[in-house]
Write a protein that holds these residues in place. Structure first.
Motif, PDB file in Angstrom:
ATOM      1  N   GLY A  27      -6.233  11.045   6.678  1.00 30.87           N
ATOM      2  CA  GLY A  27      -5.648   9.931   6.220  1.00 30.87           C
ATOM      3  C   GLY A  27      -6.065   8.499   6.766  1.00 30.87           C
ATOM      4  O   GLY A  27      -5.852   7.530   6.492  1.00 30.87           O
ATOM      5  N   HIS A  34     -11.648   1.772  -0.758  1.00 29.51           N
ATOM      6  CA  HIS A  34     -10.626   2.594  -1.181  1.00 29.51           C
ATOM      7  C   HIS A  34     -11.075   2.915  -2.644  1.00 29.51           C
ATOM      8  O   HIS A  34     -10.947   1.599  -3.607  1.00 29.51           O
ATOM      9  N   VAL A  36      -9.930   3.602  -5.792  1.00 27.50           N
ATOM     10  CA  VAL A  36      -8.728   3.570  -6.818  1.00 27.50           C
ATOM     11  C   VAL A  36      -9.138   3.593  -7.831  1.00 27.50           C
ATOM     12  O   VAL A  36      -9.653   2.391  -8.294  1.00 27.50           O
ATOM     13  N   ASP A  55      -1.546  -1.794  -6.080  1.00 20.73           N
ATOM     14  CA  ASP A  55      -2.331  -0.689  -6.782  1.00 20.73           C
ATOM     15  C   ASP A  55      -1.154   0.026  -7.349  1.00 20.73           C
ATOM     16  O   ASP A  55      -0.350   0.316  -6.739  1.00 20.73           O
ATOM     17  N   SER A  57      -1.726   3.371  -7.937  1.00 19.81           N
ATOM     18  CA  SER A  57      -1.807   4.720  -7.540  1.00 19.81           C
ATOM     19  C   SER A  57      -1.179   4.788  -6.051  1.00 19.81           C
ATOM     20  O   SER A  57      -0.349   5.924  -6.095  1.00 19.81           O
ATOM     21  N   ASN A  58      -1.179   4.087  -5.284  1.00 17.75           N
ATOM     22  CA  ASN A  58      -0.511   4.274  -3.817  1.00 17.75           C
ATOM     23  C   ASN A  58       0.434   3.062  -3.656  1.00 17.75           C
ATOM     24  O   ASN A  58       1.225   3.148  -2.552  1.00 17.75           O
ATOM     25  N   HIS A  59       0.836   2.151  -4.580  1.00 18.42           N
ATOM     26  CA  HIS A  59       1.748   1.055  -4.276  1.00 18.42           C
ATOM     27  C   HIS A  59       1.500   0.324  -3.222  1.00 18.42           C
ATOM     28  O   HIS A  59       2.455  -0.409  -2.414  1.00 18.42           O
ATOM     29  N   MET A  60       0.334   0.012  -2.887  1.00 15.41           N
ATOM     30  CA  MET A  60      -0.038  -0.661  -1.591  1.00 15.41           C
ATOM     31  C   MET A  60      -0.510  -2.086  -1.794  1.00 15.41           C
ATOM     32  O   MET A  60      -0.960  -2.346  -3.122  1.00 15.41           O
ATOM     33  N   ASN A 125       2.843   1.492   4.984  1.00 13.88           N
ATOM     34  CA  ASN A 125       3.857   2.055   4.068  1.00 13.88           C
ATOM     35  C   ASN A 125       3.941   1.248   2.886  1.00 13.88           C
ATOM     36  O   ASN A 125       3.505   0.090   3.053  1.00 13.88           O
ATOM     37  N   VAL A 126       4.499   1.675   1.710  1.00 16.56           N
ATOM     38  CA  VAL A 126       4.596   1.148   0.367  1.00 16.56           C
ATOM     39  C   VAL A 126       5.612  -0.239   0.857  1.00 16.56           C
ATOM     40  O   VAL A 126       6.431   0.145   1.604  1.00 16.56           O
TER      41      VAL A 126
END
Length: 144
Positions: A27, A34, A36, A55, A57-60, A125-126
């Motif tokens: 990771g 990235h 995505v 985004d 996909s990962n909510h970042m 983290n999100v």
């Protein structure tokens, strides 16, 4: 003998920690990219979450860089280690404020109103937005 064992163990740890394939497997993506991809007709995979653009996909959290110009990233390879580009597929379709542009390296990156979009590597983290106003030139995109 004890010193040889410790030296061997240390060498193994150093070799593994420098291996980008291992880092990517666990990771720690150090590529500056990235990938995505959109899940619906290759339109920008973004959404609003907690009052900011992320985004899907990962909510970042996504960021813009004040030094960028219209559909042009000024964040080079060293910069992208900390600020990975929000990559787009080559057949990305513009939708509303979002469109992809071709970077100098030939890859595609998502932009909002012509401003390239990035992640911040230290956001783990999100909901993290630790890059907001970093150096006075990196900013989250508020949605409220």
């Amino acid at each position: 003998m004890k010193h040889i064992f410790l030296l061997s163990a240390l060498s193994g740890v150093l070799a593994l920690s420098g291996c980008s394939t291992l880092n990517n497997m666990v990771g720690n993506d150090d590529s500056g990219m990235h990938d995505v991809q959109a899940t619906n007709k290759n339109t920008a995979p973004v959404m609003s979450k907690n009052g900011m653009l992320v985004d899907t996909s990962n909510h970042m959290t996504l960021y813009t860089f004040d030094k960028d110009s219209m559909n042009r990233s000024e964040c080079g390879s060293a910069c992208m280690l900390v600020w990975p580009a929000f990559m787009a597929p080559s057949d990305a379709k513009a939708s509303g404020q979002f469109a992809a542009f071709q970077r100098e390296d030939g890859k595609y990156q998502w932009a909002m109103n012509g401003k390239p979009l990035y992640f911040y590597a230290n956001d783990v983290n999100v909901g993290d937005k630790d890059g907001d106003n970093k150096l006075g030139v990196w900013h989250i995109i508020r949605t409220k």
